[in-house]
Design a protein around this motif. Sequence first.
Motif, PDB file in Angstrom:
ATOM      1  N   THR A   1       0.621  -1.300  -0.083  1.00  0.00           N
ATOM      2  CA  THR A   1      -0.023   0.134  -0.051  1.00  0.00           C
ATOM      3  C   THR A   1       0.825   1.185   0.012  1.00  0.00           C
ATOM      4  N   THR A   2       1.938   1.398   0.741  1.00  0.00           N
ATOM      5  CA  THR A   2       3.061   2.420   0.724  1.00  0.00           C
ATOM      6  C   THR A   2       3.616   2.695  -0.424  1.00  0.00           C
ATOM      7  N   LEU A   3       3.995   1.637  -1.050  1.00  0.00           N
ATOM      8  CA  LEU A   3       4.631   1.605  -2.547  1.00  0.00           C
ATOM      9  C   LEU A   3       3.573   2.032  -3.533  1.00  0.00           C
ATOM     10  N   ASN A   4       2.419   1.906  -3.362  1.00  0.00           N
ATOM     11  CA  ASN A   4       1.221   2.323  -4.312  1.00  0.00           C
ATOM     12  C   ASN A   4       0.650   3.679  -3.840  1.00  0.00           C
ATOM     13  N   HIS A   5       1.462   4.514  -3.030  1.00  0.00           N
ATOM     14  CA  HIS A   5       1.065   5.870  -2.685  1.00  0.00           C
ATOM     15  C   HIS A   5      -0.082   5.756  -1.830  1.00  0.00           C
ATOM     16  N   GLY A   6      -0.130   4.794  -0.868  1.00  0.00           N
ATOM     17  CA  GLY A   6      -1.258   4.812  -0.142  1.00  0.00           C
ATOM     18  C   GLY A   6      -2.563   4.222  -0.367  1.00  0.00           C
ATOM     19  N   ASP A   7      -2.458   3.672  -1.532  1.00  0.00           N
ATOM     20  CA  ASP A   7      -3.958   3.271  -2.126  1.00  0.00           C
ATOM     21  C   ASP A   7      -3.933   1.849  -1.856  1.00  0.00           C
ATOM     22  N   PRO A   8      -4.853   1.226  -0.922  1.00  0.00           N
ATOM     23  CA  PRO A   8      -5.021  -0.233  -0.773  1.00  0.00           C
ATOM     24  C   PRO A   8      -5.710  -0.969  -1.489  1.00  0.00           C
ATOM     25  N   ARG A   9      -6.538  -0.260  -2.429  1.00  0.00           N
ATOM     26  CA  ARG A   9      -7.352  -1.095  -3.211  1.00  0.00           C
ATOM     27  C   ARG A   9      -6.776  -2.057  -4.305  1.00  0.00           C
ATOM     28  N   PRO A  10      -5.417  -1.978  -4.791  1.00  0.00           N
ATOM     29  CA  PRO A  10      -5.173  -2.980  -5.679  1.00  0.00           C
ATOM     30  C   PRO A  10      -4.656  -3.975  -4.709  1.00  0.00           C
ATOM     31  N   VAL A  11      -4.292  -3.830  -3.228  1.00  0.00           N
ATOM     32  CA  VAL A  11      -3.816  -4.787  -2.591  1.00  0.00           C
ATOM     33  C   VAL A  11      -5.014  -5.728  -2.018  1.00  0.00           C
ATOM     34  N   PHE A  12      -5.958  -5.116  -1.908  1.00  0.00           N
ATOM     35  CA  PHE A  12      -7.392  -5.857  -1.956  1.00  0.00           C
ATOM     36  C   PHE A  12      -7.805  -6.765  -2.989  1.00  0.00           C
ATOM     37  N   LEU A  13      -7.792  -6.336  -4.108  1.00  0.00           N
ATOM     38  CA  LEU A  13      -7.930  -7.054  -5.462  1.00  0.00           C
ATOM     39  C   LEU A  13      -6.984  -8.197  -5.529  1.00  0.00           C
ATOM     40  N   ALA A  14      -5.621  -7.945  -5.513  1.00  0.00           N
ATOM     41  CA  ALA A  14      -4.638  -8.934  -5.592  1.00  0.00           C
ATOM     42  C   ALA A  14      -4.652  -9.848  -4.518  1.00  0.00           C
ATOM     43  N   ALA A  15      -4.964  -9.608  -3.322  1.00  0.00           N
ATOM     44  CA  ALA A  15      -5.219 -10.643  -2.188  1.00  0.00           C
ATOM     45  C   ALA A  15      -6.506 -11.551  -2.462  1.00  0.00           C
ATOM     46  N   GLY A  16      -7.638 -10.887  -2.896  1.00  0.00           N
ATOM     47  CA  GLY A  16      -8.837 -11.876  -3.327  1.00  0.00           C
ATOM     48  C   GLY A  16      -8.558 -12.725  -4.703  1.00  0.00           C
ATOM     49  N   VAL A  17      -7.769 -12.300  -5.493  1.00  0.00           N
ATOM     50  CA  VAL A  17      -7.645 -13.200  -6.779  1.00  0.00           C
ATOM     51  C   VAL A  17      -6.633 -14.142  -6.351  1.00  0.00           C
ATOM     52  N   LEU A  18      -5.573 -14.187  -5.562  1.00  0.00           N
ATOM     53  CA  LEU A  18      -4.605 -15.093  -5.065  1.00  0.00           C
ATOM     54  C   LEU A  18      -5.336 -16.062  -4.357  1.00  0.00           C
ATOM     55  N   SER A  19      -6.355 -15.670  -3.398  1.00  0.00           N
ATOM     56  CA  SER A  19      -7.224 -16.336  -2.495  1.00  0.00           C
ATOM     57  C   SER A  19      -7.777 -17.282  -3.186  1.00  0.00           C
ATOM     58  N   VAL A  20      -8.516 -16.931  -4.310  1.00  0.00           N
ATOM     59  CA  VAL A  20      -9.405 -17.734  -5.178  1.00  0.00           C
ATOM     60  C   VAL A  20      -8.336 -18.515  -5.655  1.00  0.00           C
ATOM     61  N   LEU A  21      -7.402 -18.485  -6.184  1.00  0.00           N
ATOM     62  CA  LEU A  21      -6.428 -19.262  -7.027  1.00  0.00           C
ATOM     63  C   LEU A  21      -5.913 -20.509  -6.097  1.00  0.00           C
ATOM     64  N   THR A  22      -5.452 -20.100  -4.683  1.00  0.00           N
ATOM     65  CA  THR A  22      -5.147 -21.136  -3.789  1.00  0.00           C
ATOM     66  C   THR A  22      -6.457 -22.080  -3.577  1.00  0.00           C
ATOM     67  N   THR A  23      -7.540 -21.511  -3.417  1.00  0.00           N
ATOM     68  CA  THR A  23      -8.613 -22.363  -3.110  1.00  0.00           C
ATOM     69  C   THR A  23      -9.030 -23.378  -4.319  1.00  0.00           C
ATOM     70  N   ALA A  24      -8.795 -22.905  -5.529  1.00  0.00           N
ATOM     71  CA  ALA A  24      -9.013 -23.812  -6.645  1.00  0.00           C
ATOM     72  C   ALA A  24      -7.878 -24.692  -6.687  1.00  0.00           C
ATOM     73  N   ALA A  25      -6.399 -24.274  -6.322  1.00  0.00           N
ATOM     74  CA  ALA A  25      -5.655 -25.484  -5.954  1.00  0.00           C
ATOM     75  C   ALA A  25      -5.798 -26.613  -4.947  1.00  0.00           C
ATOM     76  N   ALA A  26      -6.618 -25.906  -3.866  1.00  0.00           N
ATOM     77  CA  ALA A  26      -6.645 -26.858  -2.792  1.00  0.00           C
ATOM     78  C   ALA A  26      -7.761 -27.787  -3.142  1.00  0.00           C
ATOM     79  N   TRP A  27      -8.557 -27.346  -4.187  1.00  0.00           N
ATOM     80  CA  TRP A  27      -9.763 -28.264  -4.606  1.00  0.00           C
ATOM     81  C   TRP A  27      -9.100 -29.270  -5.552  1.00  0.00           C
ATOM     82  N   ALA A  28      -8.328 -28.994  -6.340  1.00  0.00           N
ATOM     83  CA  ALA A  28      -7.652 -29.985  -7.261  1.00  0.00           C
ATOM     84  C   ALA A  28      -6.791 -30.839  -6.395  1.00  0.00           C
ATOM     85  N   LEU A  29      -5.830 -30.364  -5.457  1.00  0.00           N
ATOM     86  CA  LEU A  29      -4.989 -31.256  -4.733  1.00  0.00           C
ATOM     87  C   LEU A  29      -5.614 -32.193  -3.684  1.00  0.00           C
ATOM     88  N   GLY A  30      -6.941 -31.954  -3.435  1.00  0.00           N
ATOM     89  CA  GLY A  30      -7.508 -32.980  -2.256  1.00  0.00           C
ATOM     90  C   GLY A  30      -8.842 -32.701  -1.887  1.00  0.00           C
TER      91      GLY A  30
END
Length: 468
Positions: A380-409
């Motif tokens: 957020t600091t590197l993005n000049h104090g704007d946390p919106r891309p951080v929320f977006l990236a965290a959400g996308v990565l969370s969905v991807l790890t969920t998909a991986a967990a579904w496939a793996l077990g």
Amino acid sequence: MTNALTSAVPVRPSPWAFRVFLGGQSVSLIGDGLAILAIPLLVLEVSGSAYAAVMAAIPRTVGYLLVGLPAGALVDRLNPRNVMLTMDVVRFGVFLSLAVLAATEQLAVPVILALAFVAAGAGVFFETALTVAVRDLVEEERLVRTNSLLEAANQSAQIVGPGLVGVLSALWGLQVALLVNACTFAVSFVSVLHVLRGAGRVSRTPSPPLREALRGVRGDLVEGFRCLRSLRVVLVVTCLQASANLFLAVGYLLVFYLRDTLHLGASEASAVVAAGGVGGVLGTAVALRLGRRVRHETLIALSAACLGTTLASLGVATSLVPLLVLNLLLGGSTVTAVVLIRTLRQRLVPRALLGRVTATAKVAALAASPVGALAGGALTTLNHGDPRPVFLAAGVLSVLTTAAAWALGLRAGPHSASGTERGATAPGASGVSGTSGTTGTTGTTGTTGTTGTTGAPVPEADGGAKAP
């Protein structure tokens, strides 16, 4: 090693005794909620230092990272009910001491922090033992209901506890709030003791001497890791918990996002944060309603996917109503997953290895949270104090790890909603009887972080916060 572990005898308490037990744990959870605000306020009152107040807020997490794994191994070797009674006495003594010292104006910040760490360590042992005790006391078909009730109490306590501290402090002083906190652990002690005695219906399996229990702890921990590695679904779920806490840690930026980025007022920001707590309570109802009908692996994956989608959506929401709905969904999906993961482990982890697997899962989840918080703040600091891309990236990565967990077990997981898959074995579990009197019976688990009243991940125990 394992053959020295204490085995639980499958004798259940009477319905009345069990209701007393659940009631006592609900009151004790309110004590945990009181401590969330009472300790930092006490430090601030004594020192006037914001830095010291922040330090007072971290013993819970740091305590678990320090003693979580040894606590799991020791609880496996000791009678979990005796551990709970001892830890209630310790926590009662800590908060009674704080109340007396506050009333006599003899407190110093190092003393407060030292006692807070003692209470946090006792809480780790209690939560791990509670995880085991619930599995011993509850029939398999009632696990989802019991876990849902305890988690609902935990979520409610995180809302009620800090508010109660404010009321008690305003009316009679902070020392009264600390005294009430101590009394909640006394209530928990009485409820656990009642179940222990329970008209002779609960077997009292003697614990080995503490010195004997301490021997071979390292070997026990290795055995617990081997068990975790051998149970594919449990391992995948533990990794999913850790990754979820990593991404949920961006929730620490929620208040900053609401106030500094979206320029919402204090009342509006408070409403959004409170919606997360309300969602957590509703999430327990969802788990209770669906957990007995649908495969738990499927519901866990759906909840985790909803969690990720909601995080990403927070990064694009700009008005009050969507933010309220999204944080409610975030709290609800997180707690639904918590309850179902706890129940899944209760049916798959061998009883004799339960404490270690529980502690390993909690330590992994809690260790991920500060890493995610630091990363979120730095990005957020590197993005000049704007946390919106951080929320977006965290959400996308969370969905991807969920998909991986579904496939793996999770997709091919052996467990059904009715709990037909039982008797999972693990290294070293042979010859140890569990709650059903068979080799390698299943156990219970703790929880990951859940979304509390701050909108950020908070460690929860079994029954929350006490951490499943």
